[in-house]
Design a protein around this motif. Structure first.
Motif, mmCIF file in Angstrom:
data_model
loop_
_atom_site.group_PDB
_atom_site.id
_atom_site.type_symbol
_atom_site.label_atom_id
_atom_site.label_comp_id
_atom_site.label_asym_id
_atom_site.label_seq_id
_atom_site.Cartn_x
_atom_site.Cartn_y
_atom_site.Cartn_z
ATOM 1 N N TYR A 25 -3.410 29.983 -18.338
ATOM 2 C CA TYR A 25 -3.971 30.791 -19.172
ATOM 3 C C TYR A 25 -4.120 29.217 -20.396
ATOM 4 O O TYR A 25 -3.468 29.110 -20.505
ATOM 5 N N PRO A 26 -5.603 28.579 -20.658
ATOM 6 C CA PRO A 26 -5.465 27.828 -21.497
ATOM 7 C C PRO A 26 -4.735 27.913 -22.524
ATOM 8 O O PRO A 26 -3.911 27.491 -23.363
ATOM 9 N N LEU A 27 -5.397 29.500 -22.953
ATOM 10 C CA LEU A 27 -5.031 28.974 -24.746
ATOM 11 C C LEU A 27 -2.811 29.632 -24.659
ATOM 12 O O LEU A 27 -2.379 29.403 -25.481
ATOM 13 N N TYR A 28 -2.265 30.234 -23.633
ATOM 14 C CA TYR A 28 -0.702 30.385 -23.716
ATOM 15 C C TYR A 28 -0.267 28.401 -23.885
ATOM 16 O O TYR A 28 0.474 28.543 -23.890
ATOM 17 N N VAL A 29 -0.652 27.880 -22.710
ATOM 18 C CA VAL A 29 -1.086 26.176 -22.720
ATOM 19 C C VAL A 29 -0.809 25.489 -24.008
ATOM 20 O O VAL A 29 0.041 24.799 -25.000
ATOM 21 N N VAL A 30 -1.990 25.516 -24.560
ATOM 22 C CA VAL A 30 -1.687 25.686 -25.986
ATOM 23 C C VAL A 30 -1.149 25.667 -26.790
ATOM 24 O O VAL A 30 -0.311 25.133 -28.014
ATOM 25 N N GLU A 31 -0.553 27.661 -27.126
ATOM 26 C CA GLU A 31 -0.063 27.954 -27.836
ATOM 27 C C GLU A 31 1.329 27.593 -27.916
ATOM 28 O O GLU A 31 2.124 26.870 -28.786
ATOM 29 N N ALA A 32 1.937 27.697 -26.495
ATOM 30 C CA ALA A 32 3.382 26.368 -26.747
ATOM 31 C C ALA A 32 3.044 25.394 -26.753
ATOM 32 O O ALA A 32 4.192 25.364 -27.562
ATOM 33 N N ALA A 33 2.289 24.395 -27.115
ATOM 34 C CA ALA A 33 2.604 23.159 -27.643
ATOM 35 C C ALA A 33 2.775 23.362 -28.804
ATOM 36 O O ALA A 33 3.597 22.218 -29.206
ATOM 37 N N ARG A 34 2.013 24.055 -29.363
ATOM 38 C CA ARG A 34 1.812 23.646 -30.702
ATOM 39 C C ARG A 34 3.071 24.910 -31.316
ATOM 40 O O ARG A 34 3.567 24.503 -32.407
ATOM 41 N N MET A 35 3.602 25.328 -31.017
ATOM 42 C CA MET A 35 4.674 25.914 -31.099
ATOM 43 C C MET A 35 6.056 25.439 -31.927
ATOM 44 O O MET A 35 6.149 25.578 -32.928
ATOM 45 N N VAL A 36 6.372 24.054 -31.433
ATOM 46 C CA VAL A 36 7.333 23.655 -32.224
ATOM 47 C C VAL A 36 6.457 22.165 -32.224
ATOM 48 O O VAL A 36 6.428 21.179 -31.228
ATOM 49 N N PRO A 37 6.439 21.460 -33.485
ATOM 50 C CA PRO A 37 5.684 20.421 -33.172
ATOM 51 C C PRO A 37 6.971 18.842 -32.355
ATOM 52 O O PRO A 37 8.005 19.324 -32.613
ATOM 53 N N GLY A 38 6.843 18.677 -31.330
ATOM 54 C CA GLY A 38 7.365 17.289 -30.785
ATOM 55 C C GLY A 38 7.479 18.435 -29.894
ATOM 56 O O GLY A 38 8.622 17.302 -29.216
ATOM 57 N N THR A 39 7.826 19.419 -29.318
ATOM 58 C CA THR A 39 8.227 19.621 -27.946
ATOM 59 C C THR A 39 7.095 19.240 -26.795
ATOM 60 O O THR A 39 5.585 19.224 -27.265
ATOM 61 N N ASP A 40 7.630 20.040 -25.673
ATOM 62 C CA ASP A 40 5.989 19.079 -24.790
ATOM 63 C C ASP A 40 5.800 21.317 -24.445
ATOM 64 O O ASP A 40 6.263 21.956 -24.754
ATOM 65 N N ALA A 41 5.089 21.223 -23.521
ATOM 66 C CA ALA A 41 4.565 22.661 -23.430
ATOM 67 C C ALA A 41 5.197 23.178 -21.887
ATOM 68 O O ALA A 41 4.474 24.620 -21.883
ATOM 69 N N THR A 42 5.837 23.116 -22.188
ATOM 70 C CA THR A 42 7.089 23.724 -20.662
ATOM 71 C C THR A 42 7.596 24.170 -21.547
ATOM 72 O O THR A 42 8.573 25.332 -21.156
ATOM 73 N N GLY A 43 8.194 24.635 -22.666
ATOM 74 C CA GLY A 43 8.979 25.341 -23.697
ATOM 75 C C GLY A 43 8.419 26.671 -23.750
ATOM 76 O O GLY A 43 7.847 27.233 -24.300
ATOM 77 N N GLY A 44 9.017 27.823 -23.314
ATOM 78 C CA GLY A 44 8.380 28.734 -22.350
ATOM 79 C C GLY A 44 8.965 29.744 -23.595
ATOM 80 O O GLY A 44 9.574 29.994 -24.337
ATOM 81 N N ALA A 45 8.354 30.966 -23.514
ATOM 82 C CA ALA A 45 8.570 32.189 -23.592
ATOM 83 C C ALA A 45 8.089 33.078 -22.957
ATOM 84 O O ALA A 45 8.070 33.244 -21.531
ATOM 85 N N ASP A 46 8.404 34.990 -23.237
ATOM 86 C CA ASP A 46 8.336 35.537 -21.883
ATOM 87 C C ASP A 46 7.099 35.723 -22.160
ATOM 88 O O ASP A 46 6.216 36.025 -20.681
ATOM 89 N N ASP A 47 7.056 35.673 -23.228
ATOM 90 C CA ASP A 47 4.834 36.031 -22.833
ATOM 91 C C ASP A 47 4.116 35.788 -23.635
ATOM 92 O O ASP A 47 4.623 34.879 -25.056
ATOM 93 N N LEU A 48 2.908 35.456 -23.737
ATOM 94 C CA LEU A 48 2.491 34.546 -24.491
ATOM 95 C C LEU A 48 2.246 35.406 -26.178
ATOM 96 O O LEU A 48 2.555 35.126 -27.003
#
Length: 1004
Positions: A503-526
């Motif tokens: 889901y693109p929104l999940y990928v984008v929001e994960a990338a925006r979660m912490v500036p400077g980290t990458d999109a693989t920094g996960g969480a349990d759900d959106l």
């Protein structure tokens, strides 16, 4: 005076000459070319080659002569177009106004005044020039000669705006200068200097919030159009205007850096993008329709329609975007109103015929528009819904350019907007219009109104479905790479895909979660990802996000300022932080959350007690900001007060919201609001105050219920019974009388004839103390008496009723009472054998119905006239009245009388086709629970059955007619049924259906 519009549209108008109709686009282009080269002789050969380059020289000259002939017919004897042998020359003429000439002349006068340091004259001429420039030259046309002149004119208007702002600032008129600076940005939205000027003016007037919004809008436009950030000069100006965050406190108080990716690239959507492009090309060829982009939340539907909007703009189309919201405080037809407010339609609305412009102003009032009605006329004005829809669709179609309407979140669309879309797309005009809507698949299927609208459009083959699935693992990795700036190894790709599901929104929001980290920094759900993003914000920013989420729609800073605890500077900084963190984005004149899931996350972060407080503050803020015009936000106020624990205030605004919806023929929305009122009243203490509120609500409900479901609606009957009960309890006889008239109609249509007569008699007794209702009470008694088989009594009451009317409409029955009474009385006269008076009464009803300007009353007159013509055996007159009745019912979607037309047409046609038509009409009447006159309708079926030799079936039908006459006390037609049952054959000189066919009388 003939007026030629080339700025913002391509149109020729002459209010003094009704013969001026649409002219070809080639003729307008030829006229524009001559106007733009006014005073210069143009060779015919050159013009022919320029406009018809692919034709032979001879054919091109022929085409030129044809268009010149059309132009001369348009211009008449005006000398603006001079033909001198092989050349053509355009010269200015006082009887022909061209907006380009007006702009040029006013601009020249303004420049001259500025050179002479005459500020007042400069501002007068500049204002007229800027006002004349309503848009780019010949929008949608891309010939080289047009592009050259288009850019020159646009630049001239931009420079004129800049000079005007400069003069106004020097004179101290900051307010007018600010408005002109906004106009300058509209003309050139990619030049940052315009935004900087506007920010300085807004700051000078003390409105730092507006300056911040301007900066955010500038950044959004530059990112979307050019993929760049604002220049250092613009950002530095904004920082200076905004100032620094308070330095005391945690490091989080510093202004956050912006996230890496503003608008994610469109990745892995080649198939879907191709579908959108293909459907858009079809719409340019005149194939209108709905493009439905559906899928789960966060799958990227809006990103696709955004891409389509850019494609349409590049093709010169008018593009208008809006969205629906899921909260109960929505306003009926709000998406349509938002579309009509877009710049691409404003000039088109101004040039509409006044009759159609008045319909548009019901929804989008202008400064000159009159007051909206304060009470519902739903039954009387129900027919105008068609004209209202036609007027608003004309506004959309009159721009002369292709149109793309974008609607996000169709699953939350109100019933009236869905009906409007169906009306627009069902017009047989081969128009270049496409509606691109997004919808969450499961929710769209669960909404009855949306599901039915889509079903109807699909049956007409007007829907193109584009299903959007999550990205593949490869697409997910590519999107993450575009956001993070680095390639992922296979293990990271696998983890990312498993965590996000593509889901693109999940990928984008994960990338925006912490500036400077990458999109693989996960969480349990959106939801957890979004919650963490909000937790990164400062406390003021989180508070503002919660407040904005409680509103449930897009928001502006004025409302937040009224409802928030923060001072203006802190509020501005909080909104700026939310914007920088990509939690909110500019939308319209304010802001909105970047996605509804973000809004939901922000609302969940607010504790229930604080939600209660926020809703109440928002309601009070809306009241303050809309003092004197709270009707415009009545639905929002009702919802905010309901959630804020003030049911009394919510009740007041719900009633106003219902009345406003009814004034725009949004009866389903009106009824929804009224039902919500009843829910609120259930929780109020029993007593006189609650009864008074409830009776007002019940009175308001009756008309929308009747319009939507007819007089046989069980809910209508219950509502009217309750209204009578409450009116008696409150000792308000006028309310009782009105409800009794409505109950008469409800019971009569359902076939409760004797009961309807008793209700009418009771109303007549009460009307002695209130002459306002005497005519309607007499009418009720007359109609029921006729159905009971007492025509002379009916005539007596009809005559008294007619003497009581004075250009009256019944807000309860929905008709012009004189029309209805004359029409019905004609049947009473026929029953006593006075055919002359019957014909005269029928003619009076038709004459008044045709002149009163009320189509529903005319439909009533035609319905009764058709029955009379059938009873008299006048098949030629019957055919004429049925033809007109059917066309009227189809145009305005009148039920009930449409079934009359169908049954009578079946009798006229005869044979098996006639039997089928009659059965269809009877089935629909039964479905509506409309059993009045059932014995008569069944007798018509029996006649045709006898005619084709179905004797046994005819006997069964006549037995059913006898039972219906007894069951419903419907005795007026009982003698004729008995005669038919005894084998008497056709009655009253009527012609058999077989004879009708043998005469070859044309059918309807």
């Amino acid at each position: 005076m003939l007026t030629v519009y080339l700025l913002g549209e391509q149109r020729v108008s002459n209010p003094e000459d009704a013969r001026v109709g649409p002219i070809s686009s080639r003729a307008i282009a030829l006229l524009a070319y001559l106007v733009l080269h006014a005073g210069l002789a143009q060779s015919r050969n050159r013009l022919a080659g320029l406009f018809w380059p692919e034709s032979s020289e001879q054919q091109a000259r022929t085409n030129l002569r044809r268009e010149l002939h059309n132009l001369r017919g348009l211009l008449g004897s005006d000398g603006a177009l001079a033909a001198d042998g092989p050349t053509l020359t355009w010269t200015d003429s006082p009887s022909c106004r061209v907006d380009v000439d007006t702009f040029r002349n006013e601009r020249s006068s303004a420049v001259a005044a500025l050179a002479d340091s005459d500020a007042r004259a400069f501002l007068d001429h500049a204002d007229r020039a800027i006002d004349t420039y309503r848009g780019e030259l010949m929008p949608g046309t891309y010939e080289d000669w047009v592009l050259e002149h288009r850019e020159v004119l646009r630049r001239q208007c931009v420079e004129l705006c800049e000079a005007t702002v400069r003069v106004l600032r020097e004179s101290g008129d900051v307010e007018t200068a600010t408005a002109c600076a906004r106009r300058r940005i509209q003309l050139d939205p990619l030049e940052e200097v315009g935004y900087r000027t506007l920010m300085e003016l807004q700051a000078a007037s003390g409105d730092r919030a507006a300056a911040m919004t301007t900066y955010h809008r500038c950044a959004a436009v530059l990112e979307t159009e050019l993929a760049v950030a604002p220049s250092a000069a613009t950002s530095r100006l904004f920082d200076n205007l905004l100032g620094e965050y308070p330095r005391a406190g945690a490091a989080a108080s510093r202004r956050p850096e912006r996230v890496r990716a503003a608008v994610p690239a469109l990745i892995g959507r080649e198939r879907e993008r191709g579908e959108l492009q293909r459907r858009w090309r079809q719409s340019l060829d005149g194939r209108q329709g709905l493009l439905l982009v559906s899928g789960d939340a966060g799958v990227g539907k809006t990103r696709l329609t955004t891409e389509l909007a850019e494609i349409a703009r590049a093709d010169g189309a008018v593009v208008a975007t809006t969205r629906c919201f899921g909260l109960p405080g929505r306003v009926a037809l709000a998406p349509v109103a938002e579309w009509l407010r877009s710049p691409g339609f404003r000039s088109a609305i101004g040039s509409l015929n006044p009759m159609w412009r008045a319909e548009v102003e019901r929804l989008v009032p202008s400064a000159e528009a009159g007051p909206r009605p304060s009470t519902s006329r739903a039954m009387v004005d129900a027919w105008q819904r068609h004209r209202f829809f036609e007027g608003t669709t004309r506004a959309v179609l009159s721009s002369g350019r292709p149109v793309l309407l974008v609607l996000d979140d169709l699953q939350w669309c109100d019933a009236e907007t869905a009906a409007w879309l169906a009306f627009l797309l069902s017009l047989d005009t081969h128009m270049c219009v496409l509606v691109a809507a997004t919808a969450r698949t499961d929710e769209a299927r669960s909404r009855h109104d949306v599901r039915e609208a889509l079903r109807a459009l699909r049956s007409a083959r007007l829907v193109t479905d584009v299903e959007v699935d999550p990205l593949t693992s490869e697409g997910t990795a590519e999107l993450a790479r575009s956001l993070g700036g680095r390639a992922l190894d296979p293990a990271e790709e696998a983890v990312l895909y498993a965590a996000t599901g593509g889901y693109p929104l999940y990928v984008v929001e994960a990338a925006r979660m912490v500036p400077g980290t990458d999109a693989t920094g996960g969480a349990d759900d959106l939801g957890e990802v979004l919650q963490r993003r909000l937790e990164q914000c400062s406390e003021p920013a989180r508070d503002v996000a919660g407040l904005a989420a409680a509103l449930g729609t897009d928001f502006d800073l004025d409302l937040l300022s009224e409802a928030s605890d923060l001072d203006t500077d802190s509020l501005v900084q909080a909104v700026d932080e939310l914007w920088r963190r990509r939690i909110v984005r500019p939308a319209g004149t304010g802001y909105d959350f970047v996605h509804d899931l973000v809004r939901e996350a922000a609302y969940r972060s607010v504790s229930p007690p604080r939600r209660w407080l926020l809703h109440r503050r928002l309601a009070q803020g809306l009241e303050l900001l809309h003092a004197g015009s709270t009707d415009d936000v009545a639905a929002q106020l009702a919802e905010q007060y309901r959630r804020g624990g003030r049911p009394d205030r919510a009740l007041h605004y719900l009633q106003r919201a219902a009345e406003m919806a009814a004034s725009m023929f949004a009866n389903a929305e009106a009824l929804r609001h009224f039902r919500d009122c009843l829910d609120l009243l259930e929780a109020m203490p029993v007593g006189r105050n609650r009864d008074a509120h409830e009776v007002d609500v019940r009175q308001g409900m009756s008309a929308p219920l009747t319009t939507l479901y007819g007089y046989s609606s069980a809910e209508l009957e219950q509502t009217l019974d309750r209204t009578v009960e409450l009116g008696q309890r409150l000792r308000r006889p006028k309310i009782v009388l009105g409800a009794l008239i409505g109950l008469f109609a409800a019971h009569f249509v359902q076939g409760h004839t004797a009961h309807a007569h008793g209700i009418g008699a009771r109303a007549l007794e009460l009307s002695a103390a209130d002459p306002e209702f005497e005519g309607q009470a007499q009418f009720s008694v007359a109609g029921a008496a006729l159905a009971l088989g007492r025509p002379r009594d009916a005539i007596e009451h009809f005559d008294v009723a007619l003497g009581s009317f004075s250009d009256d409409y019944s807000f309860i029955l929905g008709t012009r009472l004189e029309v209805h009474a004359h029409a019905w009385e004609s049947h009473a006269y026929w029953m006593i054998g006075d055919e002359q008076k019957a014909a005269r009464s029928c003619a009076d009803a038709l004459a008044l119905g045709r002149t009163c300007g009320h189509p529903y009353s005319l439909a009533v007159a035609l319905g009764y006239a058709s029955v009379l013509n059938q009873m008299r055996g006048d098949d030629t007159a019957l055919l004429a009245s049925l033809t007109e009745l059917r066309e009227l019912c189809e145009r305005y979607h009148f039920a009930y009388y449409s079934q009359w037309s169908q049954i009578l047409e079946g009798r006229l046609v005869g044979g098996e086709p006639g039997i089928a038509k009659i059965r269809q009409g009877l089935a629909e009447l039964r479905r509506q629970r409309a059993f009045a006159r059932m014995a008569y309708w069944l007798s018509l079926l029996a006649e045709v059955q006898i005619d084709v030799g179905h004797t046994r079936a005819a006997r069964a039908t006549l037995d059913a007619a006898l039972i219906a006459a007894e069951q419903y006390d419907d005795r007026w037609w009982l003698p004729q049924v008995l005669r038919l049952r005894a084998g008497a054959g056709p009655f009253a000189g009527g012609t058999s259906a077989r004879t009708v066919r043998e005469r070859r009388i044309p059918t309807v």
